[in-house]
Design an enzyme around this catalytic site. Structure first.
Site, PDB file in Angstrom:
ATOM      1  N   GLY A  14      22.832  -5.909  21.804  1.00 49.51           N
ATOM      2  CA  GLY A  14      22.104  -6.611  22.867  1.00 49.51           C
ATOM      3  C   GLY A  14      21.782  -8.039  22.446  1.00 49.51           C
ATOM      4  O   GLY A  14      22.113  -8.471  21.334  1.00 49.51           O
ATOM      5  N   PHE A  15      21.126  -8.735  23.340  1.00 51.57           N
ATOM      6  CA  PHE A  15      20.807 -10.156  23.101  1.00 51.57           C
ATOM      7  C   PHE A  15      19.986 -10.357  21.818  1.00 51.57           C
ATOM      8  O   PHE A  15      20.421 -11.054  20.890  1.00 51.57           O
ATOM      9  CB  PHE A  15      20.095 -10.689  24.358  1.00 51.57           C
ATOM     10  CG  PHE A  15      19.189 -11.858  24.149  1.00 51.57           C
ATOM     11  CD1 PHE A  15      19.634 -12.995  23.487  1.00 51.57           C
ATOM     12  CD2 PHE A  15      17.885 -11.841  24.637  1.00 51.57           C
ATOM     13  CE1 PHE A  15      18.801 -14.096  23.306  1.00 51.57           C
ATOM     14  CE2 PHE A  15      17.041 -12.928  24.463  1.00 51.57           C
ATOM     15  CZ  PHE A  15      17.494 -14.047  23.787  1.00 51.57           C
ATOM     16  N   VAL A  16      18.827  -9.708  21.732  1.00 50.43           N
ATOM     17  CA  VAL A  16      17.989  -9.906  20.545  1.00 50.43           C
ATOM     18  C   VAL A  16      18.606  -9.194  19.335  1.00 50.43           C
ATOM     19  O   VAL A  16      18.655  -9.740  18.223  1.00 50.43           O
ATOM     20  CB  VAL A  16      16.545  -9.407  20.794  1.00 50.43           C
ATOM     21  CG1 VAL A  16      15.709  -9.525  19.521  1.00 50.43           C
ATOM     22  CG2 VAL A  16      15.890 -10.195  21.922  1.00 50.43           C
ATOM     23  N   THR A  39      23.598  -2.201  28.027  1.00 49.01           N
ATOM     24  CA  THR A  39      23.389  -3.610  28.387  1.00 49.01           C
ATOM     25  C   THR A  39      23.892  -4.550  27.298  1.00 49.01           C
ATOM     26  O   THR A  39      24.037  -5.746  27.532  1.00 49.01           O
ATOM     27  CB  THR A  39      21.898  -3.926  28.662  1.00 49.01           C
ATOM     28  OG1 THR A  39      21.128  -3.534  27.530  1.00 49.01           O
ATOM     29  CG2 THR A  39      21.408  -3.208  29.900  1.00 49.01           C
ATOM     30  N   ASP A  60      23.830   6.744  21.383  1.00 47.10           N
ATOM     31  CA  ASP A  60      22.667   6.572  22.240  1.00 47.10           C
ATOM     32  C   ASP A  60      21.452   7.126  21.496  1.00 47.10           C
ATOM     33  O   ASP A  60      21.470   8.299  21.080  1.00 47.10           O
ATOM     34  CB  ASP A  60      22.911   7.355  23.547  1.00 47.10           C
ATOM     35  CG  ASP A  60      21.898   6.999  24.612  1.00 47.10           C
ATOM     36  OD1 ASP A  60      20.716   6.852  24.262  1.00 47.10           O
ATOM     37  OD2 ASP A  60      22.306   6.864  25.769  1.00 47.10           O
ATOM     38  N   LYS A  96      13.206   7.845  28.687  1.00 48.64           N
ATOM     39  CA  LYS A  96      13.788   8.645  27.594  1.00 48.64           C
ATOM     40  C   LYS A  96      14.198   7.759  26.420  1.00 48.64           C
ATOM     41  O   LYS A  96      14.001   8.112  25.263  1.00 48.64           O
ATOM     42  CB  LYS A  96      15.031   9.393  28.096  1.00 48.64           C
ATOM     43  CG  LYS A  96      14.736  10.599  28.948  1.00 48.64           C
ATOM     44  CD  LYS A  96      16.059  11.292  29.240  1.00 48.64           C
ATOM     45  CE  LYS A  96      15.890  12.506  30.101  1.00 48.64           C
ATOM     46  NZ  LYS A  96      17.195  13.029  30.548  1.00 48.64           N
ATOM     47  N   THR A  97      14.781   6.608  26.737  1.00 51.22           N
ATOM     48  CA  THR A  97      15.220   5.697  25.660  1.00 51.22           C
ATOM     49  C   THR A  97      14.014   5.261  24.829  1.00 51.22           C
ATOM     50  O   THR A  97      14.058   5.262  23.596  1.00 51.22           O
ATOM     51  CB  THR A  97      15.936   4.470  26.256  1.00 51.22           C
ATOM     52  OG1 THR A  97      17.022   4.935  27.040  1.00 51.22           O
ATOM     53  CG2 THR A  97      16.439   3.538  25.171  1.00 51.22           C
ATOM     54  N   TYR A 150       9.291   1.454  31.880  1.00 53.00           N
ATOM     55  CA  TYR A 150       9.399   0.588  30.695  1.00 53.00           C
ATOM     56  C   TYR A 150       8.027   0.407  30.042  1.00 53.00           C
ATOM     57  O   TYR A 150       7.869   0.636  28.842  1.00 53.00           O
ATOM     58  CB  TYR A 150       9.968  -0.759  31.144  1.00 53.00           C
ATOM     59  CG  TYR A 150      10.272  -1.728  30.030  1.00 53.00           C
ATOM     60  CD1 TYR A 150      11.453  -1.638  29.298  1.00 53.00           C
ATOM     61  CD2 TYR A 150       9.397  -2.769  29.724  1.00 53.00           C
ATOM     62  CE1 TYR A 150      11.745  -2.550  28.292  1.00 53.00           C
ATOM     63  CE2 TYR A 150       9.681  -3.687  28.721  1.00 53.00           C
ATOM     64  CZ  TYR A 150      10.857  -3.570  28.014  1.00 53.00           C
ATOM     65  OH  TYR A 150      11.139  -4.472  27.013  1.00 53.00           O
ATOM     66  N   TYR A 164       2.831   8.801  13.672  1.00 54.07           N
ATOM     67  CA  TYR A 164       3.693   9.060  12.502  1.00 54.07           C
ATOM     68  C   TYR A 164       3.142   8.350  11.256  1.00 54.07           C
ATOM     69  O   TYR A 164       3.285   8.833  10.143  1.00 54.07           O
ATOM     70  CB  TYR A 164       5.139   8.626  12.776  1.00 54.07           C
ATOM     71  CG  TYR A 164       5.996   9.741  13.333  1.00 54.07           C
ATOM     72  CD1 TYR A 164       5.883  10.126  14.666  1.00 54.07           C
ATOM     73  CD2 TYR A 164       6.901  10.435  12.523  1.00 54.07           C
ATOM     74  CE1 TYR A 164       6.651  11.152  15.179  1.00 54.07           C
ATOM     75  CE2 TYR A 164       7.677  11.466  13.031  1.00 54.07           C
ATOM     76  CZ  TYR A 164       7.547  11.821  14.367  1.00 54.07           C
ATOM     77  OH  TYR A 164       8.305  12.852  14.865  1.00 54.07           O
TER      78      TYR A 164
END
Ligand code: UDP
Length: 318
Positions: A14-16, A39, A60, A96-97, A150, A164
């Site tokens: 991705g971009f970043v 993306t 994924d 979910k991501t 998001y 965690y």
């Protein structure tokens, strides 16, 4: 900073993520770039593909993943970040991501004893009632709106990071990224900076959503990457969350006018409906990043736009 570490970057095409991969390779590390390319694009890391310290894995993060070599660092960036790509029929996948993705990466960090950095977001502040936004502001998010997949996904990921840390002893770092732009952005991403520049270069109408009076604070990607690496490598145990953004605040209309000043074009400004839950204002309070990381952005919007326009001219052949 330690040299020659094994570093996993999720969302690495991705971009970043791709900008981060380039920086880490230049710093002498071995980088595993993991992405499903939803993306992201392999074009963004094409020049690294034959580098001996770089490897790409198509995967994924919703599904668990592991590797044989011992990981030292995990940067978790995997998630679409542009509203048109994370909303609509992708919204459940987005949650979910965020949630399953960070769970899988935290388990991986625990198993390898790796330090993990989560890229959280200014979206955790929602429609902010405090301005500028400091880290202790708990936000004003609509939990059932179209951005919630998001915003709440990223909030839940922060909560998992700290659980965690508290209960499993995982070494964590959390940054909250404000709007970022620069080379390797996808021209079709739908973000405001890429839209305005590409529209101006193509001579198309410049689409202002609503009146254009909403504000954003735009950070050039190199500044973000520097803040991200400093956060990951701080050795005084500062876990965050910490805002990483440029406090220079502009209305969307001001941004459009600035782009028009820089590009000779026949484009004109047109108005489009404002999407629901679009935040009215955004500006990071970066006092904490200054104090803990000795970090502040160095590239003003005008200069960053010049560099980004040059990138898109080449990319689009215009
Ligand atoms: N925006 C706009 N025209 C566009 C794309 C976006 O006016 O073509 C507006 C959008 O409504 C928002 C701001 O620009 O108020 C930033 O949008 P972006 O999607 O880049 O980031 P985010 O809303 O996630 O901060």
């Amino acid at each position: 900073m330690p040299y020659g570490m094994n570093i996993l970057v999720t969302g690495g095409t991705g971009f970043v993520g791709a900008n981060l991969c380039h920086r880490l390779i230049a710093d002498g590390h071995r980088v595993i770039c993991l992405d499903n390319n939803y993306t992201g694009s392999l074009d963004n890391v094409e020049d690294l593909m034959n580098h001996p310290n770089f490897s790409f894995v198509e995967h994924d993060v919703i599904e668990p993943w592991d590797c044989e070599e011992k990981l030292d660092r995990i940067y978790n960036l995997a998630c679409p970040a542009s509203p048109p790509f994370y909303q609509g029929n992708r919204s459940i996948f987005t949650t979910k991501t965020c949630v399953l993705g960070i769970l899988n990466m935290l388990e991986l960090a625990k198993k390898h004893g790796a330090r993990i950095l989560q890229t959280s977001t200014s979206e955790v502040y929602g429609e902010p009632l405090m301005h500028p936004q400091p880290e202790h502001y708990r936000g004003n998010v609509n939990p059932i709106g179209i951005r919630a997949c998001y915003d709440e996904g990223k909030r839940c990921a922060e909560s998992l990071m700290f659980d965690y840390h508290r209960h499993e002893g995982v070494d964590i770092r959390v940054i909250r990224i404000f709007n970022t732009y620069g080379p390797l952005m996808n021209p079709e991403d739908g973000r405001v900076v890429s839209n305005f520049i590409c529209q101006a270069l193509r001579g198309e109408d410049i689409t202002i959503y609503g009146e254009g009076q909403q504000t954003r604070s735009f950070q050039y990607v190199d500044d973000l990457i520097e803040g991200m690496v400093r956060m990951m490598e701080n050795e005084h145990g500062f876990v965050g969350p910490v805002n990483i953004g440029n406090p220079g605040e502009f209305t969307i209309r001001q941004l459009a006018e600035l782009v028009l000043q820089k590009i000779d074009t026949k484009s004109s400004l047109v108005q489009r409906p404002l999407p629901s839950d679009d935040p009215t204002q955004r500006r990071p309070d970066i006092t904490l990043a200054g104090k803990e990381l000795n970090w502040a952005p160095t590239i003003p919007l005008s200069e960053g736009l010049d560099r980004t326009i040059a990138y898109f001219r080449t990319k689009l052949g215009l």
